[in-house]
Structure formats: structure tokens, C-alpha cells
Design a protein around this motif. Sequence first.
Motif, short mmCIF file in Angstrom:
data_model
loop_
_atom_site.label_atom_id
_atom_site.label_comp_id
_atom_site.label_asym_id
_atom_site.label_seq_id
_atom_site.Cartn_x
_atom_site.Cartn_y
_atom_site.Cartn_z
N ARG A 48 0.87 -1.18 0.00
CA ARG A 48 0.00 0.00 0.00
C ARG A 48 0.91 1.22 0.00
N LEU A 49 0.31 2.40 -0.11
CA LEU A 49 1.09 3.63 -0.03
C LEU A 49 1.34 3.98 1.43
N TRP A 50 2.57 4.46 1.71
CA TRP A 50 2.89 4.93 3.06
C TRP A 50 1.98 6.11 3.36
N THR A 51 1.37 6.13 4.54
CA THR A 51 0.32 7.08 4.85
C THR A 51 0.58 7.79 6.18
N VAL A 52 0.23 9.07 6.19
CA VAL A 52 0.28 9.89 7.40
C VAL A 52 -1.11 10.48 7.58
N GLU A 53 -1.57 10.51 8.82
CA GLU A 53 -2.87 11.10 9.11
C GLU A 53 -2.70 12.08 10.26
N GLY A 54 -3.34 13.23 10.15
CA GLY A 54 -3.20 14.20 11.23
C GLY A 54 -4.21 15.32 11.14
N ILE A 55 -4.19 16.17 12.14
CA ILE A 55 -5.09 17.33 12.21
C ILE A 55 -4.39 18.51 11.54
N ILE A 56 -5.12 19.19 10.69
CA ILE A 56 -4.56 20.35 9.98
C ILE A 56 -4.42 21.51 10.95
N GLU A 57 -3.19 22.01 11.05
CA GLU A 57 -2.88 23.12 11.94
C GLU A 57 -2.70 24.40 11.14
N LYS A 58 -3.06 25.51 11.74
CA LYS A 58 -2.82 26.81 11.10
C LYS A 58 -1.35 27.15 11.28
N GLY A 59 -0.69 27.44 10.17
CA GLY A 59 0.72 27.78 10.23
C GLY A 59 0.94 29.28 10.14
N ARG A 60 2.09 29.65 9.60
CA ARG A 60 2.46 31.06 9.49
C ARG A 60 1.91 31.70 8.22
N GLN A 61 1.16 30.92 7.44
CA GLN A 61 0.53 31.40 6.20
C GLN A 61 1.54 31.73 5.10
N LEU A 62 2.75 31.18 5.19
CA LEU A 62 3.78 31.46 4.18
C LEU A 62 3.40 30.91 2.82
N GLY A 63 2.85 29.69 2.80
CA GLY A 63 2.42 29.10 1.52
C GLY A 63 1.36 29.94 0.85
N ASN A 64 0.40 30.39 1.63
CA ASN A 64 -0.67 31.23 1.11
C ASN A 64 -0.12 32.54 0.57
N THR A 65 0.84 33.12 1.28
CA THR A 65 1.46 34.39 0.89
C THR A 65 2.14 34.29 -0.48
N ILE A 66 2.75 33.14 -0.78
CA ILE A 66 3.47 33.01 -2.05
C ILE A 66 2.63 32.32 -3.13
N GLY A 67 1.34 32.08 -2.83
CA GLY A 67 0.43 31.55 -3.85
C GLY A 67 0.24 30.04 -3.84
N PHE A 68 0.71 29.37 -2.81
CA PHE A 68 0.58 27.91 -2.71
C PHE A 68 0.12 27.55 -1.30
N PRO A 69 -1.18 27.72 -1.01
CA PRO A 69 -1.66 27.43 0.35
C PRO A 69 -1.45 25.96 0.71
N THR A 70 -1.15 25.72 1.98
CA THR A 70 -0.87 24.36 2.41
C THR A 70 -1.65 23.98 3.66
N CYS A 71 -1.86 22.67 3.80
CA CYS A 71 -2.36 22.09 5.03
C CYS A 71 -1.13 21.65 5.80
N ASN A 72 -1.01 22.06 7.04
CA ASN A 72 0.17 21.74 7.85
C ASN A 72 -0.14 20.63 8.83
N ILE A 73 0.71 19.61 8.84
CA ILE A 73 0.55 18.47 9.74
C ILE A 73 1.82 18.33 10.57
N ASP A 74 1.66 18.25 11.88
CA ASP A 74 2.79 18.03 12.78
C ASP A 74 3.20 16.56 12.67
N MET A 75 4.48 16.32 12.47
CA MET A 75 4.98 14.95 12.25
C MET A 75 5.56 14.31 13.51
N GLN A 76 5.30 14.87 14.69
CA GLN A 76 5.96 14.39 15.90
C GLN A 76 5.72 12.92 16.20
N ASP A 77 4.60 12.35 15.81
CA ASP A 77 4.30 10.95 16.14
C ASP A 77 4.62 9.99 15.00
#
Length: 170
Positions: A48-77
Amino acid sequence: LQINQKKYNYKVIKPSPLKIKKKIVSSSLIRKLLKNGELKIANRYLNRLWTVEGIIEKGRQLGNTIGFPTCNIDMQDYVIAKLGVYAVKVNLIANNKNYRGIANLGIRPTFSQKKILLEVNIFNFNKKIYGKIIRIEFVRYIRGEKKFNSVNSLKKQIKLDIYKVKKINK
């Protein structure tokens, strides 16, 4: 477990380890493959494909600022795969809809960040989904993470990466 087999009417079965090309497929091997950027082999061994699941966190909005909005996931676990850019499939759990996208797993060196974060740009999607659960399936490793001399250089590279991913991730 073996002692209580007769008493509780069950049987202990010791399976043989899964082997592919004479290698035992273990969690240690999968982690090593991911760390070394050998996603294709890891996915094959996982079946299967390697998978990560998580809650989308609000970041610093840098992706949005440069025209590529992103969903941010903390990878700590999670096991950290090789840092870089990936073609991904995305499932928004709330509506069970599937999307295509591109992800950056890394520290975002162009913006002098240090914390490892998974940032996912979902193609043709522009809704606010902070706090929602998202599942990301890693399809292919595209390139390593890189520090760019300017935001414009980064934007040009992101456009090239998206073009490449859209050709792959169909």
C-alpha cells in the motif's frame, strides 16, 4: 498464550516472517527505506502507499502568501521519511473526498525554520479546513529539500514540481 490454548479453546499460530527477495520485511526495514528516500520499495513492501494522518494546523501562512496554500501536519508521532517533495494523494476525512496534491516534508530552510513539518498543497482546493483530519498517501519522492536564495526562486521550483507531480499523480 500456549499454556492456555486447551483451557480457552484457541490455537497459537506462529507465522513465518514475510520475505521478499530473501529479505525479511520488518518495520525496521520500512523505516530505513523511508529514511533513505526509497519510497517506491517501501510502498511495495507495505503493499500500500505509506500514509500519514493528522489534524490540519494553522501555520504562518507562508504558503498562502506566495500563492501555494498548504495544510500543515505536525509529524511528531510519525517516522520521518527523507526530507523533500512528494507526489501525494489526499483524503479529507470529514467528507471522505479524495484529492491530488504535492507535499513538502521538511524544515523549510528558505524561511529559516527548524521544526519538521508536513505541508500539503491540495490541487484545485481553496477551503479553510483547519482542525480537520486529513490522510496523506505518499505516491512518489520528487526531490530533496533545498534552501533557495529568494522566494521567487522557490516559487519557480514549486511550479516545476507541481507540473511534474500532475504528470505522475493521475
